[in-house]
Write a protein that holds these residues in place. Sequence first.
Motif, mmCIF file in Angstrom:
data_model
loop_
_atom_site.group_PDB
_atom_site.id
_atom_site.type_symbol
_atom_site.label_atom_id
_atom_site.label_comp_id
_atom_site.label_asym_id
_atom_site.label_seq_id
_atom_site.Cartn_x
_atom_site.Cartn_y
_atom_site.Cartn_z
ATOM 1 N N ARG A 86 -2.549 2.626 -0.568
ATOM 2 C CA ARG A 86 -2.675 3.441 -2.121
ATOM 3 C C ARG A 86 -2.240 2.196 -2.664
ATOM 4 O O ARG A 86 -0.756 2.026 -2.664
ATOM 5 N N ALA A 87 -2.338 1.961 -3.769
ATOM 6 C CA ALA A 87 -2.264 1.184 -5.013
ATOM 7 C C ALA A 87 -3.070 2.343 -6.212
ATOM 8 O O ALA A 87 -4.023 2.197 -5.999
ATOM 9 N N LYS A 88 -2.605 2.001 -7.631
ATOM 10 C CA LYS A 88 -3.343 2.692 -8.820
ATOM 11 C C LYS A 88 -2.765 1.628 -9.857
ATOM 12 O O LYS A 88 -1.417 0.723 -9.999
ATOM 13 N N ARG A 89 -3.493 1.658 -10.880
ATOM 14 C CA ARG A 89 -3.840 0.517 -12.188
ATOM 15 C C ARG A 89 -3.221 -0.835 -12.055
ATOM 16 O O ARG A 89 -1.913 -1.435 -12.172
ATOM 17 N N GLY B 272 0.920 -1.030 -0.422
ATOM 18 C CA GLY B 272 -0.171 -0.139 -0.291
ATOM 19 C C GLY B 272 1.106 1.154 0.146
ATOM 20 O O GLY B 272 0.317 2.255 -0.221
ATOM 21 N N GLN B 273 1.817 2.001 -0.560
ATOM 22 C CA GLN B 273 3.484 2.654 -0.528
ATOM 23 C C GLN B 273 3.097 2.736 -2.208
ATOM 24 O O GLN B 273 4.541 3.147 -2.480
ATOM 25 N N PHE B 274 1.542 3.841 -2.198
ATOM 26 C CA PHE B 274 1.990 4.055 -3.815
ATOM 27 C C PHE B 274 2.235 2.839 -4.696
ATOM 28 O O PHE B 274 3.203 3.233 -5.672
ATOM 29 N N GLU B 275 2.330 2.077 -4.880
ATOM 30 C CA GLU B 275 2.615 0.323 -5.631
ATOM 31 C C GLU B 275 1.401 1.146 -6.817
ATOM 32 O O GLU B 275 0.637 1.379 -7.013
ATOM 33 N N TRP C 52 -13.884 -7.859 -2.865
ATOM 34 C CA TRP C 52 -14.024 -6.523 -2.005
ATOM 35 C C TRP C 52 -13.329 -5.223 -2.963
ATOM 36 O O TRP C 52 -12.559 -5.773 -2.791
ATOM 37 N N VAL C 53 -14.379 -5.240 -3.500
ATOM 38 C CA VAL C 53 -13.696 -4.038 -4.199
ATOM 39 C C VAL C 53 -13.741 -2.420 -3.652
ATOM 40 O O VAL C 53 -15.142 -1.812 -3.319
ATOM 41 N N ASN C 54 -12.672 -1.063 -4.064
ATOM 42 C CA ASN C 54 -13.290 0.306 -3.883
ATOM 43 C C ASN C 54 -13.280 1.009 -5.324
ATOM 44 O O ASN C 54 -12.953 0.628 -6.199
ATOM 45 N N LYS D 292 -7.132 2.362 -0.635
ATOM 46 C CA LYS D 292 -7.610 3.626 -1.918
ATOM 47 C C LYS D 292 -6.656 2.725 -3.309
ATOM 48 O O LYS D 292 -5.063 3.056 -3.656
ATOM 49 N N ILE D 293 -7.455 2.103 -3.584
ATOM 50 C CA ILE D 293 -6.976 1.290 -4.934
ATOM 51 C C ILE D 293 -7.782 1.899 -5.898
ATOM 52 O O ILE D 293 -9.213 1.777 -5.899
ATOM 53 N N THR D 294 -6.659 2.516 -6.752
ATOM 54 C CA THR D 294 -7.033 3.492 -7.951
ATOM 55 C C THR D 294 -7.188 1.977 -9.281
ATOM 56 O O THR D 294 -6.222 1.876 -9.428
ATOM 57 N N ASP D 295 -8.220 2.328 -10.233
ATOM 58 C CA ASP D 295 -8.720 1.922 -11.256
ATOM 59 C C ASP D 295 -7.537 -0.101 -11.635
ATOM 60 O O ASP D 295 -6.866 -0.117 -12.067
ATOM 61 N N LEU D 296 -8.396 -0.232 -10.270
ATOM 62 C CA LEU D 296 -8.605 -1.385 -10.854
ATOM 63 C C LEU D 296 -8.970 -2.908 -11.951
ATOM 64 O O LEU D 296 -10.397 -2.380 -11.799
#
Length: 716
Positions: free
Chosen positions: A444-447, A417-420, A487-489, A463-467
């Motif tokens: 957080r994580a993204k894409r 969760g360190q901005f991957e 379970w998704v964000n 805080k998972i963005t664009d999963l």
Amino acid sequence: MSVPHHSTPASSRRNLLRASGLAGLVVAGSAVATGPAQAAPDRTGNVLRLDTIAALRALNPNPLTHGTQAIVAGYRTPGDGGTMALRWDNTSTAAHNGGTVITPTTATKTGRWHQLHTGTLDFRTFGHFDAETPADHALDAMVNDPAVHRIEAHTDLLFTRRHLFNRSHIELDFGGHHLHTTGIEKNTHDNPFGAVLSFRGTVTDTTVEHSLSAAMPDLSDLFEVGDASKFAVGQWWAVEINALAGKYEKEIQRLVQVTDVVDPAHIRVNYQIGWDLAAGRTLTWTRVEPVDRAHVRNMVFEGWGEDEMTGSHPVAYEYAVRCDVSGIEAVGTFWPVVMRRWCTYYRTEQCSLTNPKSVTYGGAGYLTQQIYCLYGHVEDCHTSNARHLNDFTASAYCYVTNCHGDGDDEGPFVTHGQFEHDLVYTGNSGLMTFANSGAAWGGRAKRITVRRHACSWFVARVKITDLTLEDVLVIGKESLAGSGMLWVNADGVQMRGCTATGPLIVSRASDLSARPNVIADSSFAFAAGAEVTQANVTVPLTLRRSTLKGVDGAVFNGTGPLVLDQCTLTGSKDTAPVSLAHADITVLGGELRDTGLKLTSAKDQRLRVDGTRLSGTNKDGALLARTGAGRTVDWQLSGLDSTAPEGTAHVLVTEGINRYRATGSTFTGGRLELRPAGFGGDSHLLHTGCVEDGTERTALPDEGRRVAHTAATLRF
């Protein structure tokens, strides 16, 4: 005993070399030997043949001529695999190491035998043929010899020390043999880099610190550095940004290479960032001379010890590039089998871990942990009863392919969760959870993209963005409480072809994405009373061509627009219908069986149903209904085909303000109950162009200026 030197005809010498199998080695080795040994022999006939290293060491060194070459048929016995060619160097004072440097038994200040080789060495040429005697000295001698580029093992080995190298351009291939670590020296506290084989680049004292004068957008590879003259193309730098609120909350911690000095204040590197950075953020650059192309391959590693101090593990890299690991089969390790930090461009493949010493101690029991890593690929790996198969922390642009974990209750696939960002998982199996380590790291994580994955639990709730999920299968198991869930964000989540035997849970913890939240062509099952969307889902969510089974009293607590497009919802006759708090609900086509929709928000709501089939009944005896009086509900029913048993209401409206329109719909059996109390004030009711077949009108308001329900309606 001295061996007399005599002239040997060239043809006889060639026959001798052929018989020993080392003709090419002597010739080639003469060319690659380092230091004084490169000098040519004073006579072409100085080639000796001996059976063992002991016999070689027993030679009287006094008559030996500088450059004399020798062939040894074995280390301890002829043909034992320790065969080698050597060359006498009269001037050498190198320390005896039993392999590449051999001293005579008779002590001499100068004069050493130097092994001739092509850059490939073998532990057997150091006298190691089993795991009875530690091979640590031999390992150090070979790795620290710059002329060596490949080291091979052809037997089991024992290591009792933890080795740290900064060596590049070397490959260690253990040939699938066992590496034992019985009695290995103690590690230091909390040190997953205390591996048997640890490679670490050199961190220089050259640093550059600069605060951004302008915002830096996502996917930028152009970095403002203040004074670009301090950087040069090809250099490697460890770059990190100042932390946000959390202690480790940093969007950038990467080992990058300078690819262009663009102008006096900007450089370009081999990395596109994954997050927007505001003006004023501070980047710190530290120049690094990384380990390059140091590979470890093919071993069965048997861990020893029980805890962080005594436990052993095979491989670690820090500040390393293009360093690959393959073919490690590990059992009973403590720290990660392959530990990486500040690594770029690498592969970890065909490795496995079974039954590590701990799955509860922080950082222990992993197959591979990767911190601040770029462009990695983990492939064809497996774990049994481990903690994590693959952990990414502050890493980006990495792949995990065809990796599988059984006994997976601790979770084979995780990110810290360190901005991957920009991670892809394909064809794997095992429990998966993202960005679940806490706010101190950013959460957080993204894409993140996951394709063709099977697991017992999938959680991406923070805080998972664009999963993106494609063909993900989640099947619960009795040994793991809460398993079966997906379970998704709702921050740009997109799912297609997914199945979960437990509930689908949608929540919202971040709001960075510009793309819609869509769940399509999927199937989910629910326990009674399950919460499908949480109250923090304030953005649009679309479920398309999906099946929701067992929606007995299921709750959609979100408030943003909800679309059910060609979906099938099934429940039970003796349980409550689905409750919805969403402000705007659209049901397009699809089917609801033995369930219904009950609008439960405390605020105004709109329900649009178009071309949908409703059938059966539920505990409330109403297929479409509302609760509460202090709000307005818009009902827009078009092309509805509703079939209900006697006593069940197709639509039940008892109170509040209602703006009701039903057109082109068919109601079979059941009843319509639209009480006058629900159509006062600003309410209106238009029920037209409909068919009522055996439907009882138990309550309807009198027709008037704002109420019409008789004209153009067929009732029979």
